[in-house]
Design a protein around this motif. Structure first.
Motif, mmCIF file in Angstrom:
data_model
loop_
_atom_site.group_PDB
_atom_site.id
_atom_site.type_symbol
_atom_site.label_atom_id
_atom_site.label_comp_id
_atom_site.label_asym_id
_atom_site.label_seq_id
_atom_site.Cartn_x
_atom_site.Cartn_y
_atom_site.Cartn_z
ATOM 1 N N LYS A 1 0.840 -1.240 0.034
ATOM 2 C CA LYS A 1 -0.008 -0.032 -0.002
ATOM 3 C C LYS A 1 0.909 1.314 0.018
ATOM 4 N N LYS B 1 2.626 1.642 -3.445
ATOM 5 C CA LYS B 1 1.715 2.069 -4.525
ATOM 6 C C LYS B 1 1.491 3.742 -4.437
ATOM 7 N N THR B 2 1.392 4.063 -3.006
ATOM 8 C CA THR B 2 1.144 5.592 -2.914
ATOM 9 C C THR B 2 2.419 6.356 -3.396
ATOM 10 N N CYS B 3 3.509 5.500 -3.404
ATOM 11 C CA CYS B 3 4.727 6.288 -3.862
ATOM 12 C C CYS B 3 4.984 5.999 -5.554
#
Length: 436
Positions: A227, A230-232
């Motif tokens: 998670k 994916k944010t990065c």
């Protein structure tokens, strides 16, 4: 997992991937690969992770959850020669070699025995210790800013013994660990019962390791890292990697859904890393697999305050969010043989007598996974082929423990400011590919 059979990619393979031009393609979505992907993305690199399974579905799913910083010694010692007949004959023993697999395993075991000589053995201990000493702090850095309180417990672990005659061996182990600066305290039986009152009164005492810990859900650890990754901007592709080729622009990987290109590749697919490493680097790596088993007991919450290992029975019990996980045993049978789930159920039988009331196996679920192991018990963490190939695999039963510190080392190797050869990084000397 990635497919075990690789081949050189034909030059005319067409690309149908929208993921062209990533800075780094990470092959492997286990704890090592995902931790590395997150660390690399935090450095501003464009990262794509490729695995035929969903992240964390391999060995990372079922490990013991123990952050085993105290385990600075190789899993085998010279006594393995005396134990070889039992390894071949006892299918339920804690260390088993499938007799059908022995011809393939023999070269690996020969290398293992050579590494038990004093000088290479001390190099191994120093290499394991260097990673373990930095591992918990690295985990705190990796988890920083992530909303997962309580997932990591730094509350120590305990190695207990039951037979009075085992005390001498335990005290000898304590001396050896103190020589390696491993924090360790000897607990008498009363201290064990006060801290873990549900353990049996036949427990004579044990060694407590205050600088260890555990995760209450190893699979969730991977999910939280995914998670955050994916944010990065990290992309995850569910594909089989079937081959690859280096070129002037970097690397092209053949998958079952077309080609993925990147400037560099990180091979971090655990026990399945050897053939892709050979295809891209020309180097044959003596990688084998320790098949590990666990049995999850969903009705056993609150039995233990932290991970407890039995000296005589040779398995570990870790309290988790979903119950109590019994884990351990080492089986050498390769990647192809079906699992022997009776070995997982054997863990419940081994637990009998360790508690004042026997553990409930109602609703228990067995599991088997592949631990990637090299004969010197050290991982490969390196940069080769003019920086186009990064390597992070072979962590044997310390993958969870060493994942975050490995990610930091890989990020150091991938950083634009890292000039020249990785041989300039003294900390990485024990883990280089060219030691084989």
């Amino acid at each position: 997992m990635v497919r075990e059979k690789y081949w050189k990619m034909p030059d005319n393979v067409a690309s149908n991937s929208p993921h062209e031009g990533a800075d780094i393609a990470v092959v492997g979505a286990g704890i090592i690969g995902v931790a590395c992907a997150l660390q690399l993305a935090r450095q501003g690199l464009r990262v794509v992770v490729i695995d035929q399974q969903e992240p964390g579905q391999g060995a990372s799913f079922g490990n013991a959850g123990h952050l085993a910083t105290e385990q600075v010694f190789p899993i085998a010692d010279v006594s393995i020669l005396k134990r070889l007949p039992a390894m071949l004959m006892d299918p339920m023993g804690p260390l088993r070699l499938d007799w059908k697999y022995m011809p393939r395993a023999l070269p690996w075991f020969t290398r293992l025995l050579l590494n038990l000589r004093p000088e290479p053995y001390q190099r191994t201990v120093a290499g394991i210790r260097a990673l373990n000493e930095s591992s918990l702090a690295a985990w705190y850095r990796l988890l920083e800013g992530m909303d997962c309180p309580g997932l990591m417990k730094e509350d120590g672990s305990l190695l207990v013994y039951e037979r009075p005659e085992s005390r001498q061996a335990l005290e000898a182990l304590q001396t050896r660990m103190r020589q390696q600066q491993v924090p360790v305290d000897f607990w008498q039986a009363g201290a064990v019962r006060e801290t873990a009152p549900q353990l049996s009164e036949q427990i004579q005492g044990g060694l407590f390791f205050p600088a260890t810990g555990h995760f209450i859900d190893p699979y969730r650890v991977v999910c939280e890292l995914v998670k955050a990754a994916k944010t990065c901007g990290v992309q995850f592709l569910k594909r089989q990697v079937m081959g690859g080729q280096l070129n002037d622009a970097g690397v092209s990987l053949v998958t079952d859904q077309g080609r993925v290109t990147a400037r560099r590749v990180l091979i971090a697919c655990g026990a399945h890393s050897a053939k892709l490493t050979a295809a891209l680097t020309g180097k044959k790596v003596p990688l084998d697999t320790e098949r590990g088993y666990h049995l999850m007991l969903p009705h056993e919450h609150g039995r233990l305050p932290f991970a407890v290992t039995s000296l005589e029975r040779k398995f570990i019990m870790t309290p988790m969010a979903e119950g109590l996980r019994l884990a351990g045993t080492v089986e050498f049978a390769g990647l192809e043989a079906p699992p022997s789930m009776e070995r997982a159920w054997q863990l419940h039988r081994l637990s009998k007598g360790l508690f004042s009331r026997d553990l409930s196996a109602e609703g228990a679920t067995p599991w088997m996974g592949f631990r990637p192991s090299l004969p010197d018990s050290l991982p490969i963490i390196d940069r080769v082929c003019h920086g186009k190939v990064l390597l992070a695999f072979g962590h044997q039963h310390l993958g969870l423990t060493q994942a975050a510190v490995t990610a930091e080392l890989i990020a150091q190797l991938a950083a634009p400011t890292t000039s020249g050869s990785p041989h300039e990084l003294p900390a990485l000397q024990p883990y280089r590919l060219d030691r084989f």
